[in-house]
Design an enzyme around this catalytic site. Sequence first.
Site, PDB file in Angstrom:
ATOM      1  CB  SER A 182       6.496 -65.500  17.857  1.00 15.73           C
ATOM      2  OG  SER A 182       6.141 -64.877  16.626  1.00 15.73           O
ATOM      3  CG  HIS A 365      -2.866 -36.284  14.422  1.00 16.57           C
ATOM      4  ND1 HIS A 365      -2.421 -36.236  12.998  1.00 16.57           N
ATOM      5  CD2 HIS A 365      -2.709 -37.408  14.818  1.00 16.57           C
ATOM      6  CE1 HIS A 365      -2.159 -37.583  12.746  1.00 16.57           C
ATOM      7  NE2 HIS A 365      -2.455 -38.342  13.732  1.00 16.57           N
ATOM      8  CD  GLU A 367       1.808 -40.651  11.765  1.00 13.07           C
ATOM      9  OE1 GLU A 367       2.682 -41.270  11.858  1.00 13.07           O
ATOM     10  OE2 GLU A 367       0.677 -41.179  12.277  1.00 13.07           O
ATOM     11  CG  HIS A 435      -3.472 -43.995  17.289  1.00 16.31           C
ATOM     12  ND1 HIS A 435      -4.482 -44.415  16.004  1.00 16.31           N
ATOM     13  CD2 HIS A 435      -4.371 -43.625  18.421  1.00 16.31           C
ATOM     14  CE1 HIS A 435      -5.699 -44.077  16.655  1.00 16.31           C
ATOM     15  NE2 HIS A 435      -5.629 -43.738  17.953  1.00 16.31           N
ATOM     16  CD  GLU A 436       0.090 -45.906  14.124  1.00 15.06           C
ATOM     17  OE1 GLU A 436      -0.887 -46.299  13.688  1.00 15.06           O
ATOM     18  OE2 GLU A 436       0.321 -44.609  14.602  1.00 15.06           O
ATOM     19  CD  GLU A 454      -4.232 -47.685  15.835  1.00 15.79           C
ATOM     20  OE1 GLU A 454      -5.056 -47.414  15.075  1.00 15.79           O
ATOM     21  OE2 GLU A 454      -2.947 -47.327  15.873  1.00 15.79           O
ATOM     22  CD  GLU A 460      -6.442 -47.008  11.388  1.00 19.21           C
ATOM     23  OE1 GLU A 460      -5.422 -47.154  10.561  1.00 19.21           O
ATOM     24  OE2 GLU A 460      -6.509 -46.456  12.545  1.00 19.21           O
TER      25      GLU A 460
END
Length: 660
Positions: A182, A365, A367, A435-436, A454, A460
Amino acid sequence: MKRIVLVFLLALSFCFSASAKEWVLHSPDNKNEVKVIFTGGKLFYEIKREGETLITKSSLGLTFKQFDLSQFKQVKQVSTNSVNEKWEMIWGEQKEVVNNYHEAQWNALTKNKDKLVLEFRIFNDGVSFRYKVLNDEGKHLDLLDEKTAFNLPENPETWWIHADYDSYELLYQKTQLSEVDSAHTPMTMELNSGVHVSIHEAALIDYASMTLKNNGQGVDCDLVPWADGIKVKKDGDLISPWRTVIIGDNAGDLVESTMVLNLNEPNVLKETDWIQPMRYMGIWWDMHLNTRGWKKDEKHGATTEYAKEYIDFASKNGFEGLLVEGWNIGWEKWDNWNFTEAYDDFDIEEVQRYAQENGMTLIGHHETGGKVAYQYEPQMEEAFKLYHRLGIKAVKTGYVGKIDNGEYHHGQWMVNHYQRVVDLGAKYKVAIIAHEPIKATGLRRTYPHFLAREGVRGQEYNAWAYPSNPPEHTVILPFTRGLAGPIDFTPGAFRMTFDGTYREEGYPSRVSTTLAKQLALYVTMYSPVQMACDLPKHYEEFPEMFQFITHVPVNWEESKVLNASIGEYYTVARKDRDTPNWYIGSITNENSRDLTIQLDFLEEGKMYQMTHFEDGENADWEFEPYNYRISNKMVKKGDTVQLTLAPGGGTAIRLEQINR
C-alpha cells in the site's frame, strides 16, 4: 488574466461497436491521450503518451450504501471544451502559471436512473479526472468504495512509502511496483522507456484521502475510512478530488508540472497583502537535541529571555520570524491544552512587541497532541483571535499522536478539521504551517495563506531517530512528497553530530550531509517559509557559509530543473522575484558526482557575480562534512559551470546581476 473557452470537436473522437463505446481525448500538444471506454455496463479509461501506453484499461466508479454507481445502463451527454489561460501565484516556485487543457464530461446512468458525472481534463503534463454525484434532494450519502484503478503495462521502478493512515513520516522505498503493498500519494514510477509517472490527487476537500493498494496489475484507490468503515459521508452533492497522473519525459518534468495547482480553484481571499513568505528561526532544534525542553522545568526553552536572545540574533541576520514551541500550558502531560495561556516565564505580548520592534514577528504554535475534537476545536477561535490581536503572522499547528475521537489523520473528519483551521486563518489573517498534516493537493492556490506543511520525515529525525535520514532521502523528496506542495523540512543544520541524544548506544546522532548540502537544500527543497533550524552559536562558527542562508529568497519568479535522477542527484535554478538574481542548488546521494550545467537561463547581455559554496576537495558526509570552499567569478548567459559534489554533498550558488 486571459481565458479562452472553445468547443473542440476535433479533439474528441467517438468509436462505436455493438458492445462498447469509446471516446478519445488529446492534450493541447497532442502528446497525451486518454481513452474513456464503456463496455459491459462498466466505465474504464486508458492513458497513452506519444503512442506508449502508460495506464492500461482501468476501472472507474463509486459504490454507495444507497446505490451503486459502478454499473451503468448507458453513458450519454458528452460535453467538451478547451481552456487556455495564465494566472499569477501570490508566492511560489514561479510567478506566472499557464493553465491549458482539454476537457470532457459524461453522464453515466444506472437502470434506476441514478447518475454519475465523470469529468476528465487532459494537460500537456498529465491527465486528471473526478466524479460528481448531484444530490438535489440533499439526501445523506455513505460512500463505501471508490473503484478507481491505475493499472500499468509493466512492472516499473517505484518510489513509495507505506500508507499509514496517520503519518507520512517514513523513509521512501525504491522497488518494483509489484512489491508495493500500500502507498501514500504521490507515488512515482519510471517506466522502461524513461517516461516518469506520478499518481496523486488535487483539491482534496470534504472527502477522504486517497491511498493506493496493489491489485496485481497496478494499484487501486483505497480511501482512508471513518472509524465505522464508511469512506465518505455527505449530505448534498458529492464531488471527489481530482485523481491525477502527472507525466514527464524525465524526472525534472514532474517537478516542473503545474497540473495539480491548476486543478484547484483560484484564490478566494479578498486581501492577500498580509500573507508573508519568510525565513525564520526557532526555539525548536535545541529541544530535539535535548538541551532544552518544551515543558516548564529547569530546561524550559520558551522563556521571554531566551526568545529575546534569539530575536537579537535573527533580526541582525535578516530573518522575519521566530517560532517558539512550548510557550503554552499543557506540555507536562500532553493533555489539558490551553492555547491562549502562556507559562509564567513567557510573556507572549512582550516577546511579540520586541519582535515587531526588531522587524520580525512571532510564529505561533498549536500542538494538539491529537486532542483535536475535545480540546483544540473548542479553543481554536479564541486562539486565532489572540494571534490576530498581537499581530502574529503565522501559526505552526501540530497533531502528534492518535486523534481523540478515534478518527484517522487522513480520513474525512480530519480533512475537514484542517479546512476549518484554514478558514479561521483566513478570518483572522494568520497563515498556516501544518505539521502532521493532511497532504498537500494544490489548495495553496485557493487558500494562499496555507504556506507549507510538514508531512515528511524531516530534519528532526536526524536529531534522535535511528536510522537518521540517509543521503538519498533529500534526492527522492522533490520527486515524491515535493510534487504535492511546499515542505517544511527545516534545513540549515551546521552541526552534523550530537552528544546526549536518544539514539541506540554506539550510534551517534547525526545529519547525513555535508555543510554545503545543507545550503543547497534551501533551493532544492521548496517552501515559502524556510527555517534556519540550528542554534546561533553553530552559525557563528561558519559565518561565511551562513551568509548564503541570510541571502537566499523564499519567493521565486521562475524555476528550472537543470538535471535530475530520482534518488541520485538533483539540480535546480530559481530566479528571485524581487531582484534579477538567480540561485542554484545541487545535491547528490551517498555517491560523489561531477555535473555540468549551462547558464542558458541568465539575461542576455548581463554579467553576474557567481558566489559558489561547494564541497571541499576531501569533503564527505560521514568523515569530512565541514570541508568546504567558497569561490567567486564573473559569468554570463551560456557559460558552463562544473559542479563537483562530495558523497552526501551538494553545492549552492548565488548569481548576482552586476549593474554595468
